[in-house]
Enzyme design. Structure first.
Site, PDB file in Angstrom:
ATOM      1  N   ASP A 298       4.770  -7.648   2.106  1.00 18.22           N
ATOM      2  CA  ASP A 298       3.403  -7.831   2.598  1.00 18.22           C
ATOM      3  C   ASP A 298       2.616  -8.814   1.722  1.00 18.22           C
ATOM      4  OD1 ASP A 298       3.682  -5.865   0.565  1.00 18.22           O
ATOM      5  OD2 ASP A 298       1.631  -5.197   0.908  1.00 18.22           O
ATOM      6  N   GLU A 299       1.634  -9.407   2.345  1.00 17.07           N
ATOM      7  CA  GLU A 299       0.594 -10.169   1.640  1.00 17.07           C
ATOM      8  C   GLU A 299       1.122 -11.160   0.594  1.00 17.07           C
ATOM      9  OE1 GLU A 299      -3.114  -7.076   1.712  1.00 17.07           O
ATOM     10  OE2 GLU A 299      -1.509  -6.593   0.303  1.00 17.07           O
TER      11      GLU A 299
HETATM   12  C1  ACM Z   1      -0.419  -3.340   3.027  1.00 11.84           C
HETATM   13  O1  ACM Z   1      -1.383  -2.594   3.261  1.00 11.84           O
HETATM   14  N1  ACM Z   1      -0.558  -4.401   2.265  1.00 11.84           N
HETATM   15  C2  ACM Z   1       0.907  -3.070   3.592  1.00 11.84           C
END
Ligand code: ACM
Length: 302
Positions: free
Chosen positions: A161-162
């Site tokens: 993620d991110e």
């Molecule tokens: C997330 O909340 N960055 C998966």
């Protein structure tokens, strides 16, 4: 798949605290505990071939508190305790972003072009592994091998993620390589919804947290999806403006909001793609079992 995730990276939670959480989750017939073991602020699982991960990377947490890490024996104690409560543990090593603690321990891993130091804040999206170095993949192979060897459950979560400072070309290259490493060590890969932008195998699993577009990529690849919509299932969101703990970037989530929704109706994801549901509990704003219980219950029951 009826899971909850506990973020032990932003704040560390002792084996005793994790066992208490398992007791509570098992009572409500959860069958998965996902442990978010690494992030920018801390690395919480002993890797015998890379000892600085915990020596250096395990020494900090958000706000500069007590911190800590699990030895492999501690982790095994958690896994066995979960098994005796009919639960599996899904280990997560978040990468290529959310990796500041790893890169502070071994700077050759770093790919953001900046000097790395330990981090106790709560910003996201500034760290990345160097996705074009063979040595980074040799490192990841060791990490996945050691953790997989002590994880009886079928899954290994790679985060994903991110990764805001990884180019999308590098990100896709990375996720496809790491999927192969996970498979080589006998596990099925799970990643946050962004991983479905890569060309993944249909056996890999995408964890929906924010993006319908990414869910559509996963559906097109015939992948299974774990439903964790931040606006409904994130246990770290504040209940309301009076909430004692929590964040509110996704929503305020009063108890009824956490309960009144249906996974297959939320974004129209076909039920045949839905493996199950998971309620993540991120720990930027909580550091002990009482605070954990304040955010998790009663919403985790819903
Ligand atoms: C997330 O909340 N960055 C998966």
């Amino acid at each position: 798949y009826r899971g909850s995730m506990l973020d032990v990276a932003r704040h560390f939670f002792s084996v005793k605290d994790v066992k208490k959480y398992i007791d509570l989750l098992a009572y409500y017939k959860y069958n998965v505990l996902h442990l978010h073991l690494t992030d920018d602020q801390g690395w919480r699982i002993e890797i015998k071939s890379w000892p600085k991960l915990t020596e250096v990377g395990g020494s900090t947490e958000v706000g500069g508190g007590a911190s800590g890490f699990y030895t492999q024996e501690d982790y095994t104690e958690i896994v066995n305790y979960a098994a005796s409560h009919h639960m599996i543990v899904v280990p997560e090593v978040d990468m290529p972003g959310h990796t500041n603690a790893a890169s502070a321990s071994y700077p050759f891993l770093n790919g953001n072009g900046k000097k790395v130091s330990l981090y106790e804040g709560t910003n996201v999206g500034f760290s990345t592994f160097d996705t074009r170095k063979d040595t980074v993949y040799a490192f990841i192979d060791d990490v996945v091998r050691e953790i997989s060897a002590i994880t009886p459950g079928p899954y290994f979560h790679i985060g994903g993620d991110e990764s805001h400072v990884t180019t999308s070309k590098d990100y896709i290259y990375f996720v496809e390589k790491v999927e192969k490493i996970v498979q080589k060590h006998g596990k099925r890969m799970i990643g946050w919804d962004e991983v479905a932008t890569a060309n993944l195998d249909s056996t890999s699993i995408s964890q929906f947290w924010a993006s319908k577009e990414n869910a559509d990529f996963a559906i097109a690849k015939n992948m299974k999806i774990i439903m964790s919509p931040a606006k409904k299932a994130y246990l770290d969101m504040e209940y309301d403006t009076l909430s004692k703990h929590g964040l509110h970037w996704a929503a305020y989530i009063p108890t009824d909001t956490a309960y009144i929704w249906t996974p297959e109706e939320y974004e129209g994801i076909p039920i045949k793609n839905i493996l199950g549901i998971e309620a993540p509990l991120w720990s930027e704003t909580i550091s002990d079992i009482d605070e954990l219980e304040y955010l998790a219950f009663p919403r985790a029951i819903g």
